[in-house]
Design a protein around this motif. Structure first.
Motif, PDB file in Angstrom:
ATOM      1  N   GLU A 179       0.812  -1.219   0.000  1.00 52.50           N
ATOM      2  CA  GLU A 179       0.000   0.000   0.000  1.00 52.50           C
ATOM      3  C   GLU A 179       0.847   1.272   0.000  1.00 52.50           C
ATOM      4  OE1 GLU A 179      -3.642   0.082   2.243  1.00 52.50           O
ATOM      5  OE2 GLU A 179      -3.181   2.043   3.063  1.00 52.50           O
ATOM      6  N   THR A 180       2.013   1.223   0.665  1.00 58.23           N
ATOM      7  CA  THR A 180       2.830   2.441   0.750  1.00 58.23           C
ATOM      8  C   THR A 180       3.515   2.757  -0.579  1.00 58.23           C
ATOM      9  OG1 THR A 180       4.825   1.306   1.540  1.00 58.23           O
ATOM     10  CG2 THR A 180       3.274   2.060   3.216  1.00 58.23           C
ATOM     11  N   TYR A 181       3.380   1.879  -1.566  1.00 58.38           N
ATOM     12  CA  TYR A 181       3.936   2.123  -2.896  1.00 58.38           C
ATOM     13  C   TYR A 181       2.845   2.249  -3.968  1.00 58.38           C
ATOM     14  CZ  TYR A 181       8.357   0.806  -0.765  1.00 58.38           C
ATOM     15  OH  TYR A 181       9.452   0.762   0.049  1.00 58.38           O
ATOM     16  N   LEU A 182       1.744   1.514  -3.795  1.00 56.66           N
ATOM     17  CA  LEU A 182       0.794   1.382  -4.910  1.00 56.66           C
ATOM     18  C   LEU A 182      -0.546   2.094  -4.705  1.00 56.66           C
ATOM     19  CD1 LEU A 182       1.352  -2.312  -6.092  1.00 56.66           C
ATOM     20  CD2 LEU A 182       2.412  -0.205  -6.914  1.00 56.66           C
ATOM     21  N   SER A 183      -0.776   2.718  -3.555  1.00 53.63           N
ATOM     22  CA  SER A 183      -2.030   3.468  -3.394  1.00 53.63           C
ATOM     23  C   SER A 183      -1.972   4.736  -4.249  1.00 53.63           C
ATOM     24  CB  SER A 183      -2.248   3.845  -1.923  1.00 53.63           C
ATOM     25  OG  SER A 183      -1.346   4.855  -1.550  1.00 53.63           O
ATOM     26  N   GLY A 184      -3.135   5.324  -4.530  1.00 48.21           N
ATOM     27  CA  GLY A 184      -3.181   6.566  -5.304  1.00 48.21           C
ATOM     28  C   GLY A 184      -2.368   7.680  -4.655  1.00 48.21           C
ATOM     29  N   PRO A 185      -2.583   7.960  -3.347  1.00 49.07           N
ATOM     30  CA  PRO A 185      -1.803   9.026  -2.709  1.00 49.07           C
ATOM     31  C   PRO A 185      -0.297   8.772  -2.781  1.00 49.07           C
ATOM     32  CG  PRO A 185      -3.680   8.447  -1.340  1.00 49.07           C
ATOM     33  CD  PRO A 185      -3.665   7.464  -2.469  1.00 49.07           C
ATOM     34  N   ASN A 186       0.128   7.510  -2.665  1.00 40.31           N
ATOM     35  CA  ASN A 186       1.566   7.226  -2.714  1.00 40.31           C
ATOM     36  C   ASN A 186       2.131   7.320  -4.130  1.00 40.31           C
ATOM     37  OD1 ASN A 186       2.706   6.741  -0.031  1.00 40.31           O
ATOM     38  ND2 ASN A 186       1.016   5.288   0.111  1.00 40.31           N
ATOM     39  N   PHE A 187       1.286   7.118  -5.136  1.00 44.65           N
ATOM     40  CA  PHE A 187       1.702   7.345  -6.527  1.00 44.65           C
ATOM     41  C   PHE A 187       2.118   8.813  -6.683  1.00 44.65           C
ATOM     42  CE2 PHE A 187       0.398   8.418 -10.960  1.00 44.65           C
ATOM     43  CZ  PHE A 187       1.225   7.541 -11.660  1.00 44.65           C
ATOM     44  N   GLU A 188       1.348   9.706  -6.047  1.00 41.89           N
ATOM     45  CA  GLU A 188       1.654  11.139  -6.126  1.00 41.89           C
ATOM     46  C   GLU A 188       2.896  11.498  -5.303  1.00 41.89           C
ATOM     47  OE1 GLU A 188      -1.910  13.143  -4.870  1.00 41.89           O
ATOM     48  OE2 GLU A 188      -3.122  12.203  -6.444  1.00 41.89           O
ATOM     49  N   VAL A 189       2.968  10.941  -4.075  1.00 46.88           N
ATOM     50  CA  VAL A 189       4.100  11.252  -3.184  1.00 46.88           C
ATOM     51  C   VAL A 189       5.412  10.847  -3.847  1.00 46.88           C
ATOM     52  CG1 VAL A 189       5.216  10.511  -1.024  1.00 46.88           C
ATOM     53  CG2 VAL A 189       2.787  11.104  -1.028  1.00 46.88           C
ATOM     54  N   ARG A 190       5.438   9.679  -4.479  1.00 49.76           N
ATOM     55  CA  ARG A 190       6.690   9.188  -5.074  1.00 49.76           C
ATOM     56  C   ARG A 190       7.085  10.040  -6.286  1.00 49.76           C
ATOM     57  NH1 ARG A 190       8.966   4.840  -4.566  1.00 49.76           N
ATOM     58  NH2 ARG A 190       8.858   4.290  -2.407  1.00 49.76           N
ATOM     59  N   PHE A 191       6.082  10.522  -7.005  1.00 46.96           N
ATOM     60  CA  PHE A 191       6.403  11.393  -8.144  1.00 46.96           C
ATOM     61  C   PHE A 191       7.075  12.672  -7.637  1.00 46.96           C
ATOM     62  CE2 PHE A 191       5.550  14.615 -11.355  1.00 46.96           C
ATOM     63  CZ  PHE A 191       5.907  13.943 -12.515  1.00 46.96           C
ATOM     64  N   HIS A 198       4.860  18.657  -7.473  1.00 45.44           N
ATOM     65  CA  HIS A 198       3.663  18.020  -6.923  1.00 45.44           C
ATOM     66  C   HIS A 198       2.519  18.063  -7.929  1.00 45.44           C
ATOM     67  CE1 HIS A 198       0.860  16.316  -4.194  1.00 45.44           C
ATOM     68  NE2 HIS A 198       0.009  17.286  -4.486  1.00 45.44           N
ATOM     69  N   LEU A 199       2.082  16.891  -8.354  1.00 42.14           N
ATOM     70  CA  LEU A 199       0.955  16.781  -9.283  1.00 42.14           C
ATOM     71  C   LEU A 199      -0.004  15.726  -8.747  1.00 42.14           C
ATOM     72  CD1 LEU A 199       2.845  16.627 -12.716  1.00 42.14           C
ATOM     73  CD2 LEU A 199       1.718  18.623 -11.710  1.00 42.14           C
ATOM     74  N   SER A 200      -1.296  15.857  -9.118  1.00 45.59           N
ATOM     75  CA  SER A 200      -2.265  14.813  -8.753  1.00 45.59           C
ATOM     76  C   SER A 200      -2.049  13.600  -9.665  1.00 45.59           C
ATOM     77  CB  SER A 200      -3.689  15.336  -8.924  1.00 45.59           C
ATOM     78  OG  SER A 200      -3.964  15.501 -10.301  1.00 45.59           O
ATOM     79  N   SER A 201      -2.608  12.458  -9.276  1.00 44.81           N
ATOM     80  CA  SER A 201      -2.497  11.255 -10.114  1.00 44.81           C
ATOM     81  C   SER A 201      -3.037  11.547 -11.515  1.00 44.81           C
ATOM     82  CB  SER A 201      -3.302  10.108  -9.503  1.00 44.81           C
ATOM     83  OG  SER A 201      -2.771   9.757  -8.260  1.00 44.81           O
ATOM     84  N   HIS A 202      -4.176  12.230 -11.553  1.00 42.80           N
ATOM     85  CA  HIS A 202      -4.794  12.550 -12.840  1.00 42.80           C
ATOM     86  C   HIS A 202      -3.851  13.399 -13.699  1.00 42.80           C
ATOM     87  CE1 HIS A 202      -7.962  13.330 -15.706  1.00 42.80           C
ATOM     88  NE2 HIS A 202      -7.732  14.630 -15.594  1.00 42.80           N
ATOM     89  N   GLU A 203      -3.200  14.389 -13.068  1.00 43.70           N
ATOM     90  CA  GLU A 203      -2.283  15.263 -13.818  1.00 43.70           C
ATOM     91  C   GLU A 203      -1.056  14.482 -14.315  1.00 43.70           C
ATOM     92  OE1 GLU A 203      -3.138  19.579 -11.650  1.00 43.70           O
ATOM     93  OE2 GLU A 203      -1.857  18.097 -10.650  1.00 43.70           O
ATOM     94  N   ILE A 204      -0.585  13.552 -13.486  1.00 49.87           N
ATOM     95  CA  ILE A 204       0.591  12.754 -13.896  1.00 49.87           C
ATOM     96  C   ILE A 204       0.242  11.913 -15.133  1.00 49.87           C
ATOM     97  CG2 ILE A 204       2.194  10.907 -13.212  1.00 49.87           C
ATOM     98  CD1 ILE A 204       1.753  11.918 -10.265  1.00 49.87           C
ATOM     99  N   ILE A 205      -0.964  11.311 -15.107  1.00 47.83           N
ATOM    100  CA  ILE A 205      -1.363  10.456 -16.230  1.00 47.83           C
ATOM    101  C   ILE A 205      -1.570  11.296 -17.495  1.00 47.83           C
ATOM    102  CG2 ILE A 205      -3.135   8.846 -17.076  1.00 47.83           C
ATOM    103  CD1 ILE A 205      -1.223   7.856 -14.772  1.00 47.83           C
ATOM    104  N   CYS A 206      -2.204  12.466 -17.347  1.00 44.36           N
ATOM    105  CA  CYS A 206      -2.391  13.351 -18.508  1.00 44.36           C
ATOM    106  C   CYS A 206      -1.037  13.757 -19.084  1.00 44.36           C
ATOM    107  CB  CYS A 206      -3.176  14.609 -18.113  1.00 44.36           C
ATOM    108  SG  CYS A 206      -4.889  14.255 -17.754  1.00 44.36           S
ATOM    109  N   LEU A 207      -0.088  14.048 -18.196  1.00 49.22           N
ATOM    110  CA  LEU A 207       1.257  14.454 -18.626  1.00 49.22           C
ATOM    111  C   LEU A 207       1.941  13.300 -19.374  1.00 49.22           C
ATOM    112  CD1 LEU A 207       3.304  16.768 -18.445  1.00 49.22           C
ATOM    113  CD2 LEU A 207       4.045  15.855 -16.231  1.00 49.22           C
ATOM    114  N   ALA A 208       1.792  12.086 -18.850  1.00 50.81           N
ATOM    115  CA  ALA A 208       2.422  10.917 -19.485  1.00 50.81           C
ATOM    116  C   ALA A 208       1.893  10.707 -20.904  1.00 50.81           C
ATOM    117  CB  ALA A 208       2.169   9.671 -18.633  1.00 50.81           C
ATOM    118  N   ARG A 209       0.664  11.136 -21.121  1.00 50.62           N
ATOM    119  CA  ARG A 209       0.036  10.933 -22.444  1.00 50.62           C
ATOM    120  C   ARG A 209       0.258  12.121 -23.383  1.00 50.62           C
ATOM    121  NH1 ARG A 209      -5.604   8.969 -19.608  1.00 50.62           N
ATOM    122  NH2 ARG A 209      -4.955   6.831 -19.140  1.00 50.62           N
TER     123      ARG A 209
END
Ligand SMILES: [Zn+2]
Length: 298
Positions: A179-191, A198-209
């Motif tokens: 959970e400390t690696y794969l939860s949504g909030p931790n996806f953002e923290v690790r980025f 600091h970006l939201s999960s949604h922003e990171i995915i949009c950026l990746a695309r």
């Protein structure tokens, strides 16, 4: 018809599932935080209001964060801590004046997807929630498995495998839980840790695309790393229970790239030359948990 209730940390949702598996009524209320008797009252009121609109009188299934202890019959492992140590099933049966079945919310999610969702017809299914937290549920031979300790499927609190540990504290008191690696909030923290942005999960995915800028490449690398960690750690499940289907739910399961990347990376870790395990998104999305609670009365 069946009533399903999803008791969440911020809201309580109540639905009526018809005999043709349609949700014919849905109602929500805020969860009285830290207030056990208030929670019982809120559920009772929801059921009364529901039955005044849809004239039915049927048993109730409830999905909860946590599980009932086989030893004490009381709630344990709930992040809504006011539930811990309470005989929630008996108390609800008293206030609702009818039988009540209770199950962990990730178990309800998995059960819903087996009953009439993305894993319908499959024998052995592992359901994964990758959202604010990481949880899981297990169905074997079309039966929901609760387990000797009531924790079957609690994959999110295994230690992360195949990657270096970083002594990351989990709320459960252990370190380096999945959970400390794969939860949504931790996806953002690790980025943020890796790229100092600091970006939201949604922003990171949009950026990746978005293309080939250096920021987009960073986001792509981050998403790829997430998919590889998810695949590597699902492999532990595949090597042990070898499910027909793995169903993904929770906010992170909406990332469409995962359904191409995860099956590809699973091949690098699993102990088999051929992999027939399907990795699919939940059919009922955010409604799966509450539908599965109703399906407890299948
Ligand atoms: Zn943990």
């Amino acid at each position: 018809m069946k009533i399903g209730i999803d008791l969440g940390g911020t809201k309580i949702e109540c639905v009526v599932l018809s005999d043709s598996n349609e949700i014919i009524h849905r109602q929500r209320t805020a969860t009285p935080k830290g207030n056990y008797s208030g929670t019982l009252n809120a559920i009772s009121t929801l059921v009364q209001q529901t039955e005044s609109i849809v004239p039915i009188d049927c048993p109730v299934g409830v999905g909860i964060p946590g599980t009932l202890s086989g030893e004490t019959g009381k709630v344990k492992n709930a992040n809504s801590t006011c539930l811990i140590g309470q005989a929630l099933d008996k108390d609800l049966a008293n206030v609702l004046n009818r039988p009540v079945r209770l199950a962990n919310d990730a178990n309800c999610f998995t059960w819903s997807e087996v009953c009439d969702g993305a894993a319908q017809g499959a024998n052995t299914v592992f359901g994964v929630i990758i959202g604010t937290g990481v949880g899981g549920g297990l169905v074997v031979n079309k039966h929901l498995v609760n387990g000797n300790n009531g924790i079957a499927g609690e994959w999110g609190h295994n230690p992360l495998n195949h990657f270096p540990h970083e002594s990351r504290d989990c709320y459960c008191g252990k370190q380096d839980c999945i959970e400390t690696y794969l939860s949504g909030p931790n996806f953002e923290v690790r980025f943020t840790e890796k790229f100092d942005e600091h970006l939201s999960s949604h922003e990171i995915i949009c950026l990746a695309r978005s293309g080939e800028t250096s920021n987009a490449v960073n986001a792509k690398v981050h998403l790829d790393d997430y998919a590889r960690r998810l695949a590597a750690n699902l492999t532990g499940i595949i090597n042990i229970i070898d499910p027909d289907v793995i169903v993904l739910g929770g906010g992170m399961s909406n990332i469409s790239e995962l359904y191409e990347l995860v099956p590809r990376y699973i091949k690098d870790y699993v102990f088999s030359d051929t992999i027939n395990t399907k990795v699919v998104p939940a059919k009922h999305g955010d409604s799966s948990g509450v539908r599965g609670a109703a399906w407890l009365w299948k």
